[in-house]
Design an enzyme around this catalytic site. Structure first.
Site, PDB file in Angstrom:
ATOM      1  N   LYS B 178      49.274  16.388  44.055  1.00  0.00           N
ATOM      2  CA  LYS B 178      48.739  16.561  42.698  1.00  0.00           C
ATOM      3  C   LYS B 178      47.471  17.409  42.754  1.00  0.00           C
ATOM      4  CE  LYS B 178      46.195  14.032  39.854  1.00  0.00           C
ATOM      5  NZ  LYS B 178      45.530  15.130  39.121  1.00  0.00           N
ATOM      6  N   GLU B 253      38.241  12.743  52.053  1.00  0.00           N
ATOM      7  CA  GLU B 253      37.179  13.732  52.285  1.00  0.00           C
ATOM      8  C   GLU B 253      36.380  13.772  50.989  1.00  0.00           C
ATOM      9  OE1 GLU B 253      35.117  16.671  51.785  1.00  0.00           O
ATOM     10  OE2 GLU B 253      36.859  17.996  51.990  1.00  0.00           O
ATOM     11  N   CYS B 287      31.975  20.745  48.758  1.00  0.00           N
ATOM     12  CA  CYS B 287      31.537  19.404  49.148  1.00  0.00           C
ATOM     13  C   CYS B 287      30.508  19.417  50.269  1.00  0.00           C
ATOM     14  CB  CYS B 287      32.738  18.560  49.533  1.00  0.00           C
ATOM     15  SG  CYS B 287      33.838  19.400  50.676  1.00  0.00           S
ATOM     16  N   GLU B 389      24.828  14.301  44.477  1.00  0.00           N
ATOM     17  CA  GLU B 389      25.540  15.566  44.598  1.00  0.00           C
ATOM     18  C   GLU B 389      25.737  16.172  43.213  1.00  0.00           C
ATOM     19  OE1 GLU B 389      29.435  15.418  46.331  1.00  0.00           O
ATOM     20  OE2 GLU B 389      29.220  17.454  47.078  1.00  0.00           O
TER      21      GLU B 389
END
Lengths: 144, 502
Positions: B178, B253, B287, B389
């Site tokens: 997906k 991750e 990331c 983040e």
């Protein structure tokens, strides 16, 4: 950290309550694509260092310890909803919207009041495109 | 009918509900396609197709060499269409055409090639030696898990799709993928390449949609054996909980707030460029971006001056122009997020050194609300902008006095994904790298991820590794086979252990 919800957020939560059989929980999470945002999950364990920091339409809102430390006291953070997509697997994404965190008193951020630093602004470009060839240095990339 | 459909059991089709959702080009706000909006029932159908392909189909029984040939065929097909796919990738996700052409598409091609090498070269059967008594030989068989769900984010849609499909099918698994709903289109192109390479039906299945229920189904369905997810930490926790119902293997991750450490003996010219590249590549929507620059106080003023001066030279504009360095963020809401953090930074007393606003001189035709200037703050590591983040073009510069202090600041994060060290003293740089609690450290470089080396996170940045033989083996079960080599009752212990009468 005390979190409340806007009326619009409460309406979405009420819809989720009708659609889901399990126990609903908000968790404020962080990282990667969502940044710090509220997620609405069914039958979710908020985590060992999470504590309740508020509620929206009767659904408790949890936040982990490190986020509570970053937002001490009653910062007046609110859960609101925007007409946008998200990748959080949060229940409201099914309805074509997403929950977001708002600044104190639920007001949207005043973009006009922001400070802009006095440095050369980057060049913008929407011009006739030249050849779409990669620069030579990028064409010779071979990483193992 | 949507322009972009689901691919289940070797056939393209609409969502069962018939619903679609629009996908937009972030740079102009223009709608570019209607995409099938999969629900729980579509995800379940895809899982069942993958299960059937694994349990009854030829794919897991083929040799590694045969599967490798198919993966190389997929790589060749993608490579042959690289310009077209790069354009789709850049238009849909807002990344630059430059990034799509040097990173996304070639990166996916080399991912399929690298995992083809794994399928061909990594042994399926490993001799583990002999046992003296009872006399026996042991082997370990590496076998596919079965059905693997892969859920990927919007920042590197094509590459991430390759990171999930490539190792899974190389090892003999079947897949349900997906993509993120902002960026479904390039994953469709990857699946078309799989189809053209004539993989058996059901080996690769594609689900598109927002994921509230389709994603839940992919993570919790009892017929799924492994779930791989790239995205935010909290969603990773959600995936783990959903997968726990049937104790699935999970690899994650997740987020990061990586430190890029500039020691006093660094080559400042290279380090300044490296710090800007480490943060602003793809507008910080990466990331492992090095969004905290830890800079030695001995060179601090000079170095920060270089950062600010050079940040103003980054070219922002039409992401489809090869001369553009930074295009739009993925959506106006991502710009809103960035603005929120800039305001939080100012409220907390961080010093804004440059940026801090949307660009004002963009050319006509570009959606002003989707762009943001490269922004640099002088900050304290305890501030929200240094801990959370942002996934936008915001760099926090933090001074330090000693290597030990730099390491301490670097490790003062819930994350542990990436990091950088800049120094002319290689030994010193390696010493700092060894103390950083992160899955990757680059010395005198940044963002270098290759399909043959492991990538993943410490702490709340994830579980397991992707890429290389480490990543390949995350998709393979470990089976110990014990073979007793005795020919009579003297070679067994159970007669003595239980009864000589049995």
């Amino acid at each position: 950290m005390r979190v409340t919800g806007t009326a619009a957020a409460a309406r979405i939560v009420e819809q989720a309550k009708r659609d889901r059989r399990g126990v609903l929980v908000f968790t404020i999470g962080t990282g990667c694509c969502e940044s710090t945002a509220p997620f609405l999950y069914e039958d979710f364990w908020p985590g060992p260092d999470s504590e309740q920091v508020g509620e929206v339409a009767g659904v408790p809102v949890f936040a982990p310890e490190y986020l509570r430390a970053l937002y001490p006291g009653n910062d007046g953070v609110t859960v609101d909803v925007t007409d946008d997509m998200a990748e959080s697997m949060s229940i409201e994404t099914e309805y074509g919207c997403r929950f977001v965190l708002r600044d104190p008193n639920g007001l949207p951020i005043d973009h006009q009041s922001e400070q802009v630093c006095d440095v050369p602004e980057s060049v913008s470009a929407l011009r006739a495109r030249g050849p779409q060839e990669l620069p030579e240095a990028l064409r010779r990339v071979r990483m193992r | 009918m949507g322009d972009a459909q689901l691919f289940i059991d070797g056939a393209w089709g609409d969502a069962q509900s018939g619903e679609t959702f629009p996908t937009y080009a972030p740079s102009t706000g223009e709608k570019i396609a209607d995409v099938a909006k999969a629900g729980r029932e579509d995800a379940a159908r895809a899982v069942q197709a993958a299960r059937k392909a694994f349990d009854e189909g030829p794919w897991p029984k083929m040799s590694g060499k045969e599967r490798a040939e198919k993966l190389r065929a997929v790589a060749d097909i993608i490579n042959g269409r690289s310009a077209e796919i790069a354009e789709i990738e850049a238009r849909d996700g807002g990344g630059t055409i430059k990034k799509a052409m040097f990173a996304d598409v070639p990166g996916a091609v080399s991912t399929f090639q690298a995992f083809a090498d794994c399928a061909e070269n990594e042994p399926d059967i490993i001799e583990r030696g002999e046992s003296p008594f009872p006399p026996a030989k042991s082997i370990v068989r590496r076998e596919p898990f079965g059905v693997c769900s892969g859920i990927v984010p919007w920042n590197f849609p094509f590459l991430m799709a390759g990171w999930k499909i490539g190792p899974a099918i190389a090892a003999g698994n079947t897949v349900v993928l997906k993509p993120a709903s902002f960026t479904s289109l390039s994953a469709i192109e990857m699946v078309k390449a799989v189809e053209e390479a004539d993989l058996p039906p059901g080996v690769v299945n594609l689900i598109t949609g927002p994921g509230g229920s389709a994603g839940e189904e992919m993570a919790q369905h009892p017929l799924v054996d492994k779930v791989a997810f790239t995205g935010s930490t909290e969603v990773g926790r959600r995936i783990m909980q959903l997968a726990s119902g049937t104790v699935k293997k999970v690899t994650l991750e997740l987020g990061g707030k990586s430190a890029n450490i500039v020691l006093d003996d660094a080559d400042l010219d290279l380090a300044a460029a490296g710090v800007l590249w480490g943060t602003f590549f793809h507008n910080g929507q990466v990331c492992e971006s090095g969004t905290r620059a830890l800079v030695s106080r001995k060179i601090y003023d000079e170095f920060v001056g270089m950062l600010v001066e050079r940040a103003g030279k980054i070219v922002i504009g039409d992401n489809m122009d090869m001369a553009t360095d930074l295009g739009p963020l993925v959506s106006p809401s991502q710009v809103d997020t960035t603005e929120r953090y800039v305001k939080l930074g100012l409220d907390e007393g961080a010093k804004l050194l440059c940026g801090g606003a949307k660009p004002t001189n963009l050319a006509a035709g570009l959606d002003q609300s989707a762009f943001y200037l490269p922004t640099i703050f002088e900050a304290d590591n305890s501030m929200k902008i240094a801990q959370e983040e942002i996934f936008g073009p915001v760099l926090c510069v933090i001074p330090f006095d000693s290597d030990d202090e730099a390491i301490k600041i670097a490790n003062d994060s819930i994350y542990g994904l990436g990091g950088g060290v800049w120094s002319k003293n290689v030994e010193r740089a390696h010493s700092v790298a060894a103390s950083m609690r992160t899955g990757t450290v680059w010395i005198n470089d940044y963002h270098m991820i290759t399909p043959t080396q492991p990538f993943g996170g410490y702490k709340q940045s994830g579980i397991g590794r992707e890429l290389g033989d480490y990543g390949y083996n995350e998709y393979r079960q470990i089976k110990h086979v014990w073979q007793n080599t005795a020919t009579d009752r003297n070679g067994y212990l159970h007669f003595a252990a239980l009864s000589g009468n049995i």
